[in-house]
Design a protein around this motif. Structure first.
Motif, PDB file in Angstrom:
ATOM      1  N   GLN A 167       0.825  -1.205   0.000  1.00  0.00           N
ATOM      2  CA  GLN A 167       0.000   0.000   0.000  1.00  0.00           C
ATOM      3  C   GLN A 167       0.858   1.254   0.000  1.00  0.00           C
ATOM      4  O   GLN A 167       0.581   2.215  -0.723  1.00  0.00           O
ATOM      5  CB  GLN A 167      -0.936   0.005   1.207  1.00  0.00           C
ATOM      6  N   ASN A 168       1.902   1.260   0.804  1.00  0.00           N
ATOM      7  CA  ASN A 168       2.802   2.419   0.861  1.00  0.00           C
ATOM      8  C   ASN A 168       3.530   2.624  -0.465  1.00  0.00           C
ATOM      9  O   ASN A 168       3.682   3.754  -0.936  1.00  0.00           O
ATOM     10  CB  ASN A 168       3.813   2.244   1.994  1.00  0.00           C
ATOM     11  N   ASP A 169       3.980   1.523  -1.072  1.00  0.00           N
ATOM     12  CA  ASP A 169       4.678   1.615  -2.353  1.00  0.00           C
ATOM     13  C   ASP A 169       3.736   2.102  -3.454  1.00  0.00           C
ATOM     14  O   ASP A 169       4.124   2.905  -4.313  1.00  0.00           O
ATOM     15  CB  ASP A 169       5.274   0.263  -2.737  1.00  0.00           C
ATOM     16  N   PHE A 170       2.504   1.596  -3.424  1.00  0.00           N
ATOM     17  CA  PHE A 170       1.513   2.015  -4.417  1.00  0.00           C
ATOM     18  C   PHE A 170       1.207   3.499  -4.255  1.00  0.00           C
ATOM     19  O   PHE A 170       1.161   4.249  -5.241  1.00  0.00           O
ATOM     20  CB  PHE A 170       0.224   1.192  -4.267  1.00  0.00           C
ATOM     21  N   PHE A 171       1.021   3.947  -3.026  1.00  0.00           N
ATOM     22  CA  PHE A 171       0.717   5.353  -2.758  1.00  0.00           C
ATOM     23  C   PHE A 171       1.825   6.270  -3.272  1.00  0.00           C
ATOM     24  O   PHE A 171       1.557   7.318  -3.877  1.00  0.00           O
ATOM     25  CB  PHE A 171       0.526   5.565  -1.250  1.00  0.00           C
ATOM     26  N   ALA A 172       3.074   5.873  -3.048  1.00  0.00           N
ATOM     27  CA  ALA A 172       4.213   6.705  -3.457  1.00  0.00           C
ATOM     28  C   ALA A 172       4.234   6.922  -4.964  1.00  0.00           C
ATOM     29  O   ALA A 172       4.649   7.992  -5.439  1.00  0.00           O
ATOM     30  CB  ALA A 172       5.520   6.060  -2.999  1.00  0.00           C
ATOM     31  N   MET A 173       3.784   5.945  -5.730  1.00  0.00           N
ATOM     32  CA  MET A 173       3.708   6.097  -7.180  1.00  0.00           C
ATOM     33  C   MET A 173       2.419   6.818  -7.589  1.00  0.00           C
ATOM     34  O   MET A 173       2.428   7.692  -8.461  1.00  0.00           O
ATOM     35  CB  MET A 173       3.784   4.723  -7.861  1.00  0.00           C
ATOM     36  N   ASN A 174       1.311   6.468  -6.936  1.00  0.00           N
ATOM     37  CA  ASN A 174       0.008   7.010  -7.296  1.00  0.00           C
ATOM     38  C   ASN A 174      -0.057   8.528  -7.104  1.00  0.00           C
ATOM     39  O   ASN A 174      -0.666   9.247  -7.897  1.00  0.00           O
ATOM     40  CB  ASN A 174      -1.065   6.330  -6.448  1.00  0.00           C
ATOM     41  N   VAL A 175       0.593   9.026  -6.053  1.00  0.00           N
ATOM     42  CA  VAL A 175       0.520  10.456  -5.752  1.00  0.00           C
ATOM     43  C   VAL A 175       1.210  11.294  -6.828  1.00  0.00           C
ATOM     44  O   VAL A 175       0.965  12.508  -6.928  1.00  0.00           O
ATOM     45  CB  VAL A 175       1.123  10.731  -4.347  1.00  0.00           C
ATOM     46  N   LEU A 176       2.032  10.667  -7.660  1.00  0.00           N
ATOM     47  CA  LEU A 176       2.722  11.370  -8.745  1.00  0.00           C
ATOM     48  C   LEU A 176       1.899  11.402 -10.033  1.00  0.00           C
ATOM     49  O   LEU A 176       2.284  12.061 -10.997  1.00  0.00           O
ATOM     50  CB  LEU A 176       4.072  10.696  -9.029  1.00  0.00           C
ATOM     51  N   PHE A 177       0.774  10.693 -10.051  1.00  0.00           N
ATOM     52  CA  PHE A 177      -0.048  10.615 -11.264  1.00  0.00           C
ATOM     53  C   PHE A 177      -0.674  11.980 -11.559  1.00  0.00           C
ATOM     54  O   PHE A 177      -1.370  12.542 -10.723  1.00  0.00           O
ATOM     55  CB  PHE A 177      -1.144   9.561 -11.087  1.00  0.00           C
ATOM     56  N   PRO A 178      -0.438  12.537 -12.750  1.00  0.00           N
ATOM     57  CA  PRO A 178      -0.986  13.862 -13.075  1.00  0.00           C
ATOM     58  C   PRO A 178      -2.487  13.804 -13.389  1.00  0.00           C
ATOM     59  O   PRO A 178      -2.946  12.908 -14.097  1.00  0.00           O
ATOM     60  CB  PRO A 178      -0.186  14.279 -14.315  1.00  0.00           C
ATOM     61  N   LYS A 179      -3.224  14.768 -12.870  1.00  0.00           N
ATOM     62  CA  LYS A 179      -4.676  14.801 -13.092  1.00  0.00           C
ATOM     63  C   LYS A 179      -5.034  14.788 -14.571  1.00  0.00           C
ATOM     64  O   LYS A 179      -6.009  14.161 -14.987  1.00  0.00           O
ATOM     65  CB  LYS A 179      -5.275  16.042 -12.437  1.00  0.00           C
ATOM     66  N   LYS A 180      -4.262  15.490 -15.368  1.00  0.00           N
ATOM     67  CA  LYS A 180      -4.575  15.608 -16.795  1.00  0.00           C
ATOM     68  C   LYS A 180      -4.563  14.257 -17.505  1.00  0.00           C
ATOM     69  O   LYS A 180      -5.161  14.104 -18.571  1.00  0.00           O
ATOM     70  CB  LYS A 180      -3.597  16.556 -17.477  1.00  0.00           C
ATOM     71  N   SER A 181      -3.892  13.271 -16.906  1.00  0.00           N
ATOM     72  CA  SER A 181      -3.781  11.967 -17.560  1.00  0.00           C
ATOM     73  C   SER A 181      -5.036  11.113 -17.433  1.00  0.00           C
ATOM     74  O   SER A 181      -5.137  10.066 -18.076  1.00  0.00           O
ATOM     75  CB  SER A 181      -2.574  11.202 -16.996  1.00  0.00           C
ATOM     76  N   PHE A 182      -6.006  11.567 -16.629  1.00  0.00           N
ATOM     77  CA  PHE A 182      -7.259  10.817 -16.550  1.00  0.00           C
ATOM     78  C   PHE A 182      -7.951  10.746 -17.906  1.00  0.00           C
ATOM     79  O   PHE A 182      -8.682   9.795 -18.189  1.00  0.00           O
ATOM     80  CB  PHE A 182      -8.207  11.462 -15.531  1.00  0.00           C
ATOM     81  N   ARG A 183      -7.714  11.738 -18.745  1.00  0.00           N
ATOM     82  CA  ARG A 183      -8.399  11.755 -20.045  1.00  0.00           C
ATOM     83  C   ARG A 183      -8.004  10.576 -20.919  1.00  0.00           C
ATOM     84  O   ARG A 183      -8.775  10.162 -21.785  1.00  0.00           O
ATOM     85  CB  ARG A 183      -8.116  13.069 -20.769  1.00  0.00           C
ATOM     86  N   PHE A 184      -6.829  10.021 -20.685  1.00  0.00           N
ATOM     87  CA  PHE A 184      -6.394   8.902 -21.514  1.00  0.00           C
ATOM     88  C   PHE A 184      -7.171   7.622 -21.199  1.00  0.00           C
ATOM     89  O   PHE A 184      -7.211   6.707 -22.019  1.00  0.00           O
ATOM     90  CB  PHE A 184      -4.898   8.659 -21.335  1.00  0.00           C
ATOM     91  N   LEU A 185      -7.760   7.549 -20.025  1.00  0.00           N
ATOM     92  CA  LEU A 185      -8.513   6.355 -19.653  1.00  0.00           C
ATOM     93  C   LEU A 185      -9.902   6.336 -20.286  1.00  0.00           C
ATOM     94  O   LEU A 185     -10.602   5.329 -20.231  1.00  0.00           O
ATOM     95  CB  LEU A 185      -8.637   6.271 -18.127  1.00  0.00           C
ATOM     96  N   ALA A 186     -10.282   7.457 -20.884  1.00  0.00           N
ATOM     97  CA  ALA A 186     -11.636   7.573 -21.437  1.00  0.00           C
ATOM     98  C   ALA A 186     -11.876   6.659 -22.632  1.00  0.00           C
ATOM     99  O   ALA A 186     -13.024   6.340 -22.953  1.00  0.00           O
ATOM    100  CB  ALA A 186     -11.907   9.024 -21.832  1.00  0.00           C
ATOM    101  N   THR A 187     -10.812   6.227 -23.296  1.00  0.00           N
ATOM    102  CA  THR A 187     -10.990   5.397 -24.498  1.00  0.00           C
ATOM    103  C   THR A 187     -10.799   3.905 -24.212  1.00  0.00           C
ATOM    104  O   THR A 187     -10.707   3.111 -25.148  1.00  0.00           O
ATOM    105  CB  THR A 187     -10.015   5.835 -25.608  1.00  0.00           C
ATOM    106  N   LEU A 188     -10.774   3.529 -22.952  1.00  0.00           N
ATOM    107  CA  LEU A 188     -10.605   2.114 -22.607  1.00  0.00           C
ATOM    108  C   LEU A 188     -11.716   1.250 -23.195  1.00  0.00           C
ATOM    109  O   LEU A 188     -11.485   0.106 -23.604  1.00  0.00           O
ATOM    110  CB  LEU A 188     -10.575   1.938 -21.086  1.00  0.00           C
TER     111      LEU A 188
END
Length: 263
Positions: A167-188
């Motif tokens: 959980q700690n390792d996942f959080f450390a990576m997840n917190v770096l995820f840029p908000k603008k990148s959510f748009r890329f998930l829209a075409t899944l």
């Protein structure tokens, strides 16, 4: 691993070429990056050649242009294989990575030595009810992220991993995820129920952790029902990202699977 910027795409990939015969391709979960497989890189570095990617919008793959979408990942990965002179790969995908792994296998089956998907679902036969439930859950998580990526990451780590270290390792990576990148998930959804599953000329392994969400356990059961020849593994003391929760057990499972696939 050597970091390389892919030509003609936004994708950054990572290569460990140690003179082995076989190649492994690792595709990570949403909101993190290729480093979620660091335990696998360390374990397999002298046993296989390894390739990992940062999915579009994640990690080092954020230098995008208009028209770049996540449903192009399969084509970009195939271009990477050609650039590295890799004919076939064993593919490992976790969560979102499992979706992309299947889409690649649908498009380029001749490049697949084996396919292993964890914390995923059968994208070729995704039940409408499960699809709607999954979509609603994703929208709720994204709403949290719009207010605060930190708040989102704190909530997401409990869904994505079971052990405190993971959980700690996942959080450390997840917190770096840029908000603008959510748009890329829209075409899944462009990848879902697009292809019919044909005769696989490679072995399939699917699974998740016993502490994953009930919907995931149901998805694995449904997938096994539609492809009875596949191998299923449920990991004890693990949640969604099994390779992070129980890396030792995961690595042993993969090693046995790949040895069987090569015989």
């Amino acid at each position: 691993m050597k970091q390389i910027k892919s030509a003609n795409s936004p994708i950054t990939y990572f290569v460990s070429r140690t003179g082995q015969v076989e190649w492994i391709l690792f595709i990570h979960a949403a909101f993190v990056n290729h480093n979620m497989f660091k335990a696998q890189f360390a374990y397999f570095e002298n046993k296989y050649n390894m390739l990992a990617v940062d999915i579009i919008g994640h990690g080092q793959s954020t230098d995008t242009q208009k028209g770049d979408t996540i449903d192009k990942m399969a084509n970009w990965i195939f271009d990477i294989l050609k650039a590295e002179n890799i004919e076939k790969v064993h593919i490992v995908g976790v969560s979102l990575g499992a979706v992309l792994a299947q889409d690649f296998a649908n498009r380029y089956p001749c490049a697949v030595s084996s396919l292993a998907c964890f914390g995923g679902y059968d994208i070729n036969h995704f039940d409408t009810k499960l699809k709607n439930e999954n979509s609603a859950r994703q929208k709720l998580m994204m709403l949290k992220a719009l207010f605060s990526v930190t708040w989102f990451a704190k909530a997401n780590r409990k869904i994505s991993a079971y052990t405190s270290q993971a959980q700690n390792d996942f959080f450390a990576m997840n917190v770096l995820f840029p908000k603008k990148s959510f748009r890329f998930l829209a075409t899944l959804n462009r990848m879902v129920n697009k292809y019919k599953t044909g005769q696989r000329n490679y072995p399939l392994l699917i699974g998740c952790g016993k502490f994953d969400i009930p919907m995931e356990l149901e998805a694995i059961k449904a997938w096994k029902s539609s492809e009875p020849d596949c191998t299923v593994v449920l990991f004890e003391n693990a949640g969604h990202c099994v390779n992070m929760d129980v890396p030792r057990e995961f690595n042993k499972t993969m090693e046995e699977f790949w040895k069987g696939a090569s015989q």
